[in-house]
Scaffold this motif. Sequence first.
Motif, PDB file in Angstrom:
ATOM      1  N   ARG A 113     -13.444  -4.229  -6.687  1.00 56.54           N
ATOM      2  CA  ARG A 113     -13.090  -3.698  -7.991  1.00 56.54           C
ATOM      3  C   ARG A 113     -14.187  -3.986  -9.008  1.00 56.54           C
ATOM      4  O   ARG A 113     -15.027  -4.870  -8.817  1.00 56.54           O
ATOM      5  CB  ARG A 113     -11.779  -4.316  -8.477  1.00 56.54           C
ATOM      6  N   SER A 166     -10.283   0.036  -8.669  1.00 53.06           N
ATOM      7  CA  SER A 166     -10.193  -0.804  -7.474  1.00 53.06           C
ATOM      8  C   SER A 166     -10.120   0.069  -6.232  1.00 53.06           C
ATOM      9  O   SER A 166      -9.588   1.189  -6.271  1.00 53.06           O
ATOM     10  CB  SER A 166      -8.964  -1.721  -7.547  1.00 53.06           C
ATOM     11  N   LEU A 188      -7.537   0.851 -12.964  1.00 54.05           N
ATOM     12  CA  LEU A 188      -7.019  -0.380 -13.546  1.00 54.05           C
ATOM     13  C   LEU A 188      -7.190  -0.330 -15.059  1.00 54.05           C
ATOM     14  O   LEU A 188      -8.094   0.327 -15.578  1.00 54.05           O
ATOM     15  CB  LEU A 188      -7.750  -1.606 -12.993  1.00 54.05           C
ATOM     16  N   SER A 194      -0.567  -3.860 -18.745  1.00 56.02           N
ATOM     17  CA  SER A 194      -1.623  -3.885 -17.733  1.00 56.02           C
ATOM     18  C   SER A 194      -1.200  -3.098 -16.506  1.00 56.02           C
ATOM     19  O   SER A 194      -0.009  -3.018 -16.176  1.00 56.02           O
ATOM     20  CB  SER A 194      -1.974  -5.325 -17.334  1.00 56.02           C
ATOM     21  N   ASP A 216      -2.516  -3.178 -12.569  1.00 52.23           N
ATOM     22  CA  ASP A 216      -3.385  -4.017 -11.753  1.00 52.23           C
ATOM     23  C   ASP A 216      -2.981  -3.933 -10.288  1.00 52.23           C
ATOM     24  O   ASP A 216      -2.042  -3.216  -9.921  1.00 52.23           O
ATOM     25  CB  ASP A 216      -3.313  -5.458 -12.249  1.00 52.23           C
ATOM     26  N   ARG A 271       0.109  -2.312  -5.986  1.00 54.06           N
ATOM     27  CA  ARG A 271      -0.135  -1.953  -7.384  1.00 54.06           C
ATOM     28  C   ARG A 271       1.093  -2.278  -8.225  1.00 54.06           C
ATOM     29  O   ARG A 271       2.225  -2.039  -7.807  1.00 54.06           O
ATOM     30  CB  ARG A 271      -0.488  -0.472  -7.508  1.00 54.06           C
TER      31      ARG A 271
END
Length: 367
Positions: free
Chosen positions: A214, A236, A248, A267, A269, A281
């Motif tokens: 990433r 990523s 991301l 967020s 991520d 995810r």
Amino acid sequence: MNCVKTIVCIAAVMGASANTALAQHTFSMSSEVERVENPLLTNISPGGVTVLRFAPTYAFESRGERYRSRLSLSAVIERTSDTTLLANRDFPSAGYTWGYAWPSSDLELRANLSESATRNTQFADFGRVTVDAREREFLTGARWNKEMTERTRLTLNATNRRVDYDTPLLEDYRELLLSSRVTWDHSETEAYYFEPSHSRLTPLNGGAVSTQTRWLVGTTRALSQEWSLDAFGGQSRVKGAQTETGTLGGVRLNYTGSRLTSGLEWSRDVAPIGAVSRYVRNELLGVRVGYRLTEGTSVAGRYSQSRSTDVATGRGSLFALSLDNQLAARWTSSVGVEERRSSGFGGLSGRGWAVRAGLVYSYASGL
């Protein structure tokens, strides 16, 4: 317990080898009673349980001319009224951090052992609870910072994590992470960074190895005396049984006033999950507000939402209110209430709530 003894021995040897200039001891003991309804957030509630919880914490911090170290020891001791709903558990934790500084660089070494309940960690990260079990994480790592120019810094980081569970329903795994970051200070209140990283997740009981590569670009800035902003974006690429590429991103906005504090965080991520021993995810959203009523009394509220995708699809939300009151210089009382909701694969959903009251004693000396 062997890991705890190892961390304490390393801390004792490294601490004894340095000439301590400043030292501080801190100790706290919290005790609380909590009533929890439907703790595992099942579709049909099996009822409630009363939990008596004690949490002692001790920390020793020392500083010299060029070095610093911190040893922390803690535990969470839980006793429940119905062990068929929630088991009696003891969660010890130990951590040690040692750092050394040169004129233009510094090095930090760290080791940490922590234990917790999966009904809390899974819900916070992925919005669902698969099983109530013990999660043990042992982490070792090193970080090196170097000032390249007056405004540019380079950071190299290596972390090794081992996570295991006391149930066969979750898979133990090890994760190795290597990352670097280049930070450029545009001004005293504004900085930008670029961070590439690579991680490898290995299931300890067999299974496919997963890797994640990433990169992130981000900024940290003080918008004013009260407002601050952190934001990042990137991409990523996860390789395992199949290859997946995704975007991301995240943003964190904080406000700190004389009485009012608030924060907004979002967020998207990728993180490992023990239910499938692979990278998954997830999206996290959080809002918090705090207000100081008097010099020793404050009220706070927060709302958070977590969502996971892929084979671990789930969504969870939490709403909590708390009131803290300083009774004396070393004594603080707290009361709180929270509601949890969860929905997972197949449309199954669950709802639970908790009410708690507690007392905290804290002491600090030195520095």
